[in-house]
Structure formats: structure tokens, C-alpha cells
Scaffold this motif. Structure first.
Motif, PDB file in Angstrom:
ATOM      1  N   ARG A  36     -50.637 -20.805 -30.374  1.00 51.49           N
ATOM      2  CA  ARG A  36     -51.855 -21.055 -29.581  1.00 51.49           C
ATOM      3  C   ARG A  36     -51.548 -21.855 -28.328  1.00 51.49           C
ATOM      4  NH1 ARG A  36     -57.045 -20.311 -29.185  1.00 51.49           N
ATOM      5  NH2 ARG A  36     -58.615 -21.947 -28.933  1.00 51.49           N
ATOM      6  N   ASN A  37     -50.779 -22.915 -28.470  1.00 49.76           N
ATOM      7  CA  ASN A  37     -50.491 -23.758 -27.300  1.00 49.76           C
ATOM      8  C   ASN A  37     -49.610 -23.030 -26.284  1.00 49.76           C
ATOM      9  OD1 ASN A  37     -51.350 -26.881 -27.482  1.00 49.76           O
ATOM     10  ND2 ASN A  37     -51.093 -26.038 -29.548  1.00 49.76           N
ATOM     11  N   SER A  38     -48.595 -22.319 -26.758  1.00 49.85           N
ATOM     12  CA  SER A  38     -47.712 -21.624 -25.825  1.00 49.85           C
ATOM     13  C   SER A  38     -48.465 -20.513 -25.106  1.00 49.85           C
ATOM     14  CB  SER A  38     -46.494 -21.064 -26.555  1.00 49.85           C
ATOM     15  OG  SER A  38     -46.875 -20.090 -27.509  1.00 49.85           O
ATOM     16  N   ALA A  39     -49.315 -19.794 -25.845  1.00 52.79           N
ATOM     17  CA  ALA A  39     -50.064 -18.701 -25.225  1.00 52.79           C
ATOM     18  C   ALA A  39     -50.959 -19.218 -24.112  1.00 52.79           C
ATOM     19  CB  ALA A  39     -50.893 -17.975 -26.274  1.00 52.79           C
ATOM     20  N   LYS A  43     -42.397 -27.106 -22.708  1.00 53.77           N
ATOM     21  CA  LYS A  43     -42.603 -26.088 -23.751  1.00 53.77           C
ATOM     22  C   LYS A  43     -42.048 -26.537 -25.098  1.00 53.77           C
ATOM     23  CE  LYS A  43     -42.281 -22.457 -20.240  1.00 53.77           C
ATOM     24  NZ  LYS A  43     -41.607 -21.210 -19.800  1.00 53.77           N
ATOM     25  N   GLU A  44     -42.167 -27.833 -25.366  1.00 55.93           N
ATOM     26  CA  GLU A  44     -41.662 -28.407 -26.617  1.00 55.93           C
ATOM     27  C   GLU A  44     -42.811 -28.515 -27.611  1.00 55.93           C
ATOM     28  OE1 GLU A  44     -38.150 -31.035 -24.414  1.00 55.93           O
ATOM     29  OE2 GLU A  44     -40.039 -32.009 -25.001  1.00 55.93           O
ATOM     30  N   TYR A  45     -43.280 -27.355 -28.068  1.00 57.22           N
ATOM     31  CA  TYR A  45     -44.483 -27.306 -28.898  1.00 57.22           C
ATOM     32  C   TYR A  45     -44.215 -27.806 -30.313  1.00 57.22           C
ATOM     33  CZ  TYR A  45     -45.579 -24.305 -24.966  1.00 57.22           C
ATOM     34  OH  TYR A  45     -45.769 -23.812 -23.700  1.00 57.22           O
ATOM     35  N   ALA A  76     -45.098 -32.140 -34.420  1.00 59.06           N
ATOM     36  CA  ALA A  76     -44.566 -33.225 -35.258  1.00 59.06           C
ATOM     37  C   ALA A  76     -45.321 -34.528 -35.055  1.00 59.06           C
ATOM     38  CB  ALA A  76     -43.079 -33.428 -34.956  1.00 59.06           C
ATOM     39  N   MET A  77     -46.132 -34.640 -34.026  1.00 60.30           N
ATOM     40  CA  MET A  77     -46.885 -35.862 -33.741  1.00 60.30           C
ATOM     41  C   MET A  77     -48.291 -35.838 -34.338  1.00 60.30           C
ATOM     42  SD  MET A  77     -45.790 -36.340 -29.721  1.00 60.30           S
ATOM     43  CE  MET A  77     -46.528 -37.971 -29.594  1.00 60.30           C
ATOM     44  N   SER A  93     -50.941 -24.419 -39.209  1.00 59.12           N
ATOM     45  CA  SER A  93     -49.500 -24.401 -39.433  1.00 59.12           C
ATOM     46  C   SER A  93     -48.753 -24.605 -38.113  1.00 59.12           C
ATOM     47  CB  SER A  93     -49.080 -23.061 -40.047  1.00 59.12           C
ATOM     48  OG  SER A  93     -49.251 -22.011 -39.096  1.00 59.12           O
ATOM     49  N   GLU A  94     -47.480 -24.945 -38.248  1.00 57.97           N
ATOM     50  CA  GLU A  94     -46.668 -25.135 -37.045  1.00 57.97           C
ATOM     51  C   GLU A  94     -46.603 -23.841 -36.241  1.00 57.97           C
ATOM     52  OE1 GLU A  94     -42.114 -25.239 -36.716  1.00 57.97           O
ATOM     53  OE2 GLU A  94     -42.661 -27.383 -36.749  1.00 57.97           O
ATOM     54  N   GLU A  95     -46.465 -22.716 -36.944  1.00 57.21           N
ATOM     55  CA  GLU A  95     -46.383 -21.426 -36.269  1.00 57.21           C
ATOM     56  C   GLU A  95     -47.659 -21.120 -35.482  1.00 57.21           C
ATOM     57  OE1 GLU A  95     -45.639 -16.678 -37.330  1.00 57.21           O
ATOM     58  OE2 GLU A  95     -45.663 -18.199 -38.931  1.00 57.21           O
ATOM     59  N   GLU A  96     -48.813 -21.362 -36.097  1.00 58.72           N
ATOM     60  CA  GLU A  96     -50.089 -21.113 -35.419  1.00 58.72           C
ATOM     61  C   GLU A  96     -50.277 -22.055 -34.241  1.00 58.72           C
ATOM     62  OE1 GLU A  96     -52.620 -21.719 -38.744  1.00 58.72           O
ATOM     63  OE2 GLU A  96     -52.790 -19.586 -39.200  1.00 58.72           O
TER      64      GLU A  96
END
Length: 701
Positions: free
Chosen positions: A84-87, A59-61, A66-67, A77-80
Motif C-alpha cells: 500500500r505505501n509503495s504503491a 523506499k524503506e517500507y 518495524a516501527m 501484514s508487512e506485505e500489505e
């Protein structure tokens, strides 16, 4: 480069060769550089892909973001990205991720790979490709939604649909529900309709037995909107009859009154909700147990077993014992939906598998009858069919309403249960207790089979107290009745402590211990529910002569589990064989012998005849239970519980074990009941009268 004219003709070929050689070396260097470049690029990009994928299960989104290359990062954005990935990854409960790099496409700078992982809906695997671009600080990933799943686009959503498995029922032998589907009421609030929020929260807290902070936390959850229904607590369902209840002290009337007050608060709604229900309530709570919502600790302990935050789990009794069979397997599908909400692709799915019903040998009517008789006592009962081993009832009193764990107890209710001196949460039928005179048939059978006892030998009239000799000091064995002759049958009828103390001394400590070990003392019973092991000594050895004498009539350090004692009693009507008790119902009940030839057939028959007279003889201590229509055999027992031999403030345990000794009995039954604190209520006679009421109902139905 400059040359002298005189050397010009000779030097020209050298110059040409030198130039030619220079061209050759430069080409080789360029080839080597290109080869190194492509090999290094391939290696770097493959390692980057593997590193990126390793971040997913952790869970290191943010590390994944950063890659990304600059162009991708400018689009999302980082937040978006994290959202999306965590969801998606956490929504599908991804685990056991594996990545296998297959090839490298030099022209497109793509790493082709195969990935697989487990989800709530089963395994998922696919081939995919990842693109990279070279930037000043190295290679970076060109991220697209399709990197999550091939074909996934920006406007698409990943939908996880869960079909909850229906929990299996717990049924009695006749199909009566002991645990199953029921209906309760969910009390909730629509936040937008609250007029005075602080005042309403305070009033609801008082009515529902919740802290105001708990209610506020629910109302402030992220998903809550002004028109949301926010459940606060599950409460018993109120029927029209409850509303009409006349007695204001009636629990139904009180609940109806509470719900009327709740509905008077603006914004409060009460709706029906399906719950686990226990129709027998207190009568079977210790047997069936209960379920509760899973905790974070449960999810961690049972990771990978399909539990979710909405699941319930069996906490005790049959609910806990058969959790795996009862709970079933939830159905789940993972689907890609397009922007219009239409199904685009099914990624994985598993069918729902409802839990199994667990049918017990228990008779709900007998279970309830025993509870009603002993509900106010600190007591326990174990009933079984002595010829098949089917357990017909397991009751512990006082008890608790296990439905309270479903609807939710207030802190006050929970504290009251835990601080009640009668210990309603304590399961007494699983414990061991001093058996007193209910142990005497065991001593009699051991004495006969060991050859230590002649059933016709008269032990003489010793009065009401006796000691072997002066070495016992001030200690005497006492009994309640004088009779003559003092032979085995009369000793059982009159429940003579002195006779059985002498019998134990004749048998000897070593022989008695050997027999009791053969009868299952010191080991766990072969039964579905774990019962405490019976014992004959605190030190695994009968240490003294006095302890041996006391053991003969069920005192000393003898402790017996009620179901174990009932099992031993089956030997008296099964030619000396002990029948194994069992709880899971079988259509064709067949006895399973637990201990073959525990006693000889002659010894078992001799003891059984004496036990018949305990109930049928007017002098018998169990005569109050006798019947003219059904032959019964049994044994009473009163065990003294005190801190020392001199203690006069101790209490007493009352026992009654009774059975139908004829194999053609219409309703075969072996019942063992134990009640604490009977010193001032009639001793074992108190238990006999209670069991008689149960027998009158059960045997005449």
C-alpha cells in the motif's frame, strides 16, 4: 521508628517536621519525574516520527513497518503495508519530503506536524498528527491510512491520472509536416487465445524479428491476464492499397504479406496506435532526427523533469535540439477515491501543456529534391537564402528511414545500418571536408584585399605543371587547362591550380591565416546545429611553402564545413558582409550579419563577376549548370584525398557551389554540394549535373 518515652514530648514535633519534610521531598521528586517523563516522551515520539518520515523517500517500507505498535501490526501484514505505501508514494513520484514538527499533545500522546513534498502533480502539503503508544521496548507508532494523507481511509484508493502532453510538430517553412502525429499498427497477443503457445511464440519471433525470450517476458508480466492484449511490436500500418500492391518486392507489399501471416496465428491481434511519424523519411532523417522511449538512464539523468517510463525523448537532430520545447508538460492529478470509486478529494493537479510546434526555414521540396539526386552517393548539401541567411536544406546521403526507430528495428536491420560501408547513419553535413577549387574565390578575395593580387596581372603560361624552384624536390602543382592570359578572372573560369598556388605564395602564410581566422576558421559557427569547425592547418599554422601553395587552391590541410563555405559565399553578393545562417523560421526574414566587412565591397564584386563566368562562359567548369532565364554564379571543386603526395590510389571529392547573384531573384538560392568518390565518375562535373537537375526543378516552380 521507635522512641524512648522520656523524649516523647520533645521528639514529636521533630517527627512531624520530619514527616512533613518527607512529604515535601517526595512531591518534588514526583513532579520532577513527571516533567522528565513528558519531556522525554515528547522528544522520543518526535524523533520517531522524523525517523519514520525519512524512510519514505528511501523506499524503506519494511523499516517503517518495524516501527508500528503491536495492535496495528496485528491488523495489517508487512506485505500489505509495503504494497500500500509503495504503491501510493511511488505512484505519485514523491520527492523533496520535508517534515516540520509543530506541537505535542500530552493528553492524546500525539505529535502534530506539517509535511510537504513534490509530486508529478505539483507540490502537496498538509497538517497532520501521529499517535504513539508505550510498549515494553519503547514508543511505537499507531499507524493509520490517514498518516499518508489526512482523510484517507482503509477502503480508499489514491488515483494518479496522467494526461500526456501532445508533442509539438516540426514543420517546414510552408507548414509541411516534417515530424508529427501518425498512425502505425500494434501487433499483440491475447494469451488465452493461444493454442500452441511455444509454437506461436517461435513463429511470432521469426515474423517480428524478436527473440522468443523477449516475447515470453512480455507475456509473463505481472499485469497480464488471459484476456489481456499484450503489445509485442509496433509495425507500419498497412492500407488497402498496400494489400493490392502488385510488385512483390515492394516494401508495402512485403509488409502487407507479413501482417497477413501474423493474423493467421491464433490469438494475434493488430490494432491502430498513434505514433511519431516522419513523412520525408530518409530525405530529412539527419535533420529532424528521431525520438525513442526513455530508458532507465534517461529517467535518472532527467529526474524531476516530468519524464515517466511511458515518455519519449528526442535522440538527435531537431528532435533532440528542441526536446524541451517539443515535449510539453504532462497534465497530472492526484485524487483520493472512496470504495465506490467516487471522487473524495483532489490532493494536487497540474494542467497539461502541449509541446510547441517548431517551424524551420527549410523547404521540404528542395530538401527532398536534393535527397533524390544524391540518395545513392556519399554526399551532403547545404542550401540557404544568401540575402537573409535562411537555411533551405541540409541533406546527408545515404540516409536511413527514421520511422524505423519508432516502429522498432530488428537486430539484423540495426546491424546492417551500422555495418554499411557507406555509413548511412553518418551525418555528413556536420563534418568538414577538403574543399578543393571551391575554395579559390576565398583565396581570390583575400589576395585582392591584402593587396597581394593585381587582378589584371598575367601570371604567365606555365603549362600543366609548375613548381616554385628546385627546393620543392619532385613536387609540382598541376592543373587541367592551358589558357591565356593568366589573370584572376580567367583563373576562376578555368579553375587554375597554378594561378592560385602562386597567389597564396604572394599573400603569405601569416596574412592568409589572419584572414581565415577572421572568416571563422578554427571556431564554432553561430548556428543552431553544432557544426565541426573549419581549419586551415592540422597544427594551427601553415608550416611550409608547399602547404601554403596547396592551401591557395583548397588542398593542403584546408578543411571546410559545407554550411560554413555557403556562409562565406554570401559575402560575394552582400557587399563583402557574411550573413549568419539560421534555421528557426521568422515571419519577417531579416538578414543578420555574422562578419561585417569580411571582404571589401570591391573585392567581393570582382570575385562575383568571375564566378558568374564560371557558369555562363562555355569554358567555365560550371557551364553545364547555366540557364538562360536566371543568372547564376558558382565555383566547382575537385579535392584529391590521398595518403601522400605520391599516392595514386586515393579518391576525390567533388564540389559545386552555385548561387543566384541578383538581389531581385524570385527564388534566391545558394547551394553547396559535396560528393565523395567522384574520381571515376566525372569529378566535380558529376556534382554539377546533379545540382542542375535540382535547380531546374526549384527555380522553375
Amino acid at each position: 521508628m521507635r522512641y524512648k518515652n522520656k523524649n516523647h514530648k520533645k521528639s514529636t514535633p521533630v517527627l512531624i517536621l520530619s514527616v512533613a519534610a518527607g512529604i515535601f521531598l517526595t512531591a518534588a521528586a514526583i513532579y520532577a519525574a513527571v516533567y522528565f517523563y513528558t519531556d522525554s516522551a515528547r522528544k522520543d515520539q518526535q524523533e520517531l516520527l522524523v525517523t519514520y518520515m525519512k524512510h519514505i523517500p528511501e523506499k524503506e517500507y519494511k523499516e517503517m513497518y518495524a516501527m508500528l505498535d503491536k495492535k496495528t501490526a496485528a491488523k495489517i501484514s508487512e506485505e500489505e503495508f509495503v504494497r500500500r505505501n509503495s504503491a501510493i508514494y511511488e505512484g505519485i513520484e514523491i520527492s523533496s519530503l520535508k517534515v516540520d514538527v509543530k506541537a505535542y499533545d500530552k493528553k492524546q500522546k500525539k505529535v502534530k506536524y506539517h509535511t510537504s513534498f513534490d509530486t508529478d502533480a505539483g507540490p502537496v502539503s498538509f497538517d497532520n498528527a501521529a499517535s504513539f503508544v508505550k510498549e515494553e521496548d519503547g514508543y511505537r507508532l499507531e499507524w493509520k491510512d490517514s498518516l499518508i494523507f489526512p482523510g484517507l481511509e482503509e477502503e480508499d484508493k489514491v488515483k494518479v491520472s496522467v494526461t500526456e502532453a501532445e508533442r509539438g510538430q516540426i514543420l517546414d517553412r510552408n507548414g509541411r509536416v516534417l515530424a508529427g502525429k501518425g498512425t502505425a499498427s500494434s501487433v499483440g497477443v491475447v494469451p488465452g487465445k493461444l493454442k500452441d503457445r511455444d509454437g506461436a511464440v517461435s513463429e511470432l519471433a521469426g515474423l517480428l524479428g524478436l527473440e522468443p525470450e523477449v516475447i515470453e517476458k512480455k507475456l509473463n508480466a505481472q499485469w497480464v491476464k488471459e484476456d489481456s492484449f499484450v503489445p509485442l511490436k509496433t509495425v507500419p500500418k498497412v492500407s488497402e492499397l498496400d494489400l493490392l500492391a502488385v510488385d512483390p518486392e515492394d516494401e508495402r507489399a512485403q509488409e502487407a504479406g507479413r501482417q497477413e501471416k501474423l493474423l493467421a496465428v491464433p490469438g494475434v491481434m493488430i490494432s491502430d496506435v498513434e505514433v511519431r511519424e516522419y513523412p520525408l523519411k530518409e530525405a530529412a532523417a539527419h535533420l529532424t532526427g528521431y525520438v525513442q522511449n526513455v530508458t532507465a538512464e534517461d529517467l535518472k539523468k532527467h529526474a524531476g523533469e516530468g519524464y515517466t517510463s511511458n515518455s519519449v525523448i528526442g535522440r538527435s537532430g531537431i528532435e533532440g535540439l528542441y526536446e524541451k520545447e517539443l515535449r510539453g508538460t504532462d497534465g497530472c492529478s492526484i485524487e483520493i477515491m472512496n470504495g465506490d470509486g467516487e471522487l473524495k478529494k483532489v490532493l494536487a493537479s497540474v494542467m497539461v501543456q502541449d509541446g510547441q510546434d517548431i517551424k524551420l526555414t527549410v523547404d521540404a521540396q528542395l530538401q527532398s529534391a536534393l535527397y533524390e539526386q544524391f540518395r545513392e552517393d556519399k554526399s551532403c548539401s547545404a542550401a540557404m537564402n544568401p540575402y537573409t541567411g535562411e537555411v533551405l536544406a541540409l541533406v546527408s546521403t545515404p540516409s536511413y528511414d527514421n520511422n524505423g526507430f519508432i516502429t522498432g528495428m530488428s537486430d539484423e536491420e540495426w546491424t546492417a545500418l551500422n555495418e554499411d560501408e557507406k555509413k548511412p547513419l553518418y551525418n555528413r553535413f556536420r563534418q568538414v571536408w577538403c574543399p578543393g577549387s571551391s575554395f579559390k574565390p576565398v583565396t581570390a578575395a583575400v589576395g585582392l584585399d591584402s593587396g597581394a593580387l593585381d587582378p589584371e596581372e598575367d601570371f604567365g603560361n606555365e603549362g600543366l605543371s609548375w613548381q616554385k624552384d628546385s627546393s620543392w624536390g619532385s613536387y609540382y602543382v598541376t592543373t587541367l587547362h592551358e589558357y591565356s592570359p593568366a589573370v584572376l578572372e580567367n583563373a576562376l573560369i578555368y579553375s587554375d591550380n597554378i594561378y592560385f598556388a602562386k597567389a597564396a605564395l604572394k599573400i603569405g602564410a601569416g596574412t592568409l591565416q589572419d584572414f581565415l581566422q577572421k572568416l571563422g576558421f578554427g571556431e564554432e559557427m553561430p548556428f543552431e546545429i553544432t557544426m565541426s569547425a573549419s581549419q586551415y592547418s592540422n597544427t594551427d599554422k601553415i608550416e611550409t611553402e608547399v602547404q601554403l601553395a596547396d592551401s591557395g587552391y583548397g588542398q593542403g590541410q584546408i578543411l571546410v564545413n559545407p554550411l560554413h563555405l555557403a556562409s562565406i559565399y554570401t559575402s560575394f553578393c552582400n557587399e563583402g558582409n557574411i550573413i549568419r545562417p539560421y534555421l528557426l523560421y521568422k515571419e519577417e526574414a531579416q538578414k543578420d550579419i555574422w562578419i561585417q566587412n569580411a571582404f571589401s565591397e570591391d573585392a567581393a564584386a570582382r570575385v562575383l563577376e568571375g564566378m558568374k563566368k564560371v557558369v555562363s562562359d562555355p569554358n567555365g567548369t560550371g557551364y553545364a549548370a547555366h540557364r538562360d532565364d536566371v543568372v547564376l554564379a558558382g565555383k566547382t571543386g575537385t579535392a584529391e584525398i590521398k595518403a601522400s603526395k605520391e599516392d595514386t590510389s586515393g579518391t576525390e571529392l567533388g564540389w559545386f557551389a552555385v548561387l543566384t547573384p541578383e538581389k531581385d531573384s524570385k527564388k534566391p538560392l545558394l547551394l553547396v554540394s559535396m560528393t565523395e568518390d567522384v574520381k571515376d565518375t566525372g569529378g566535380s562535373g558529376y556534382v554539377v549535373s546533379k545540382d542542375k537537375n535540382v535547380l531546374d526543378t526549384y527555380l522553375t516552380e
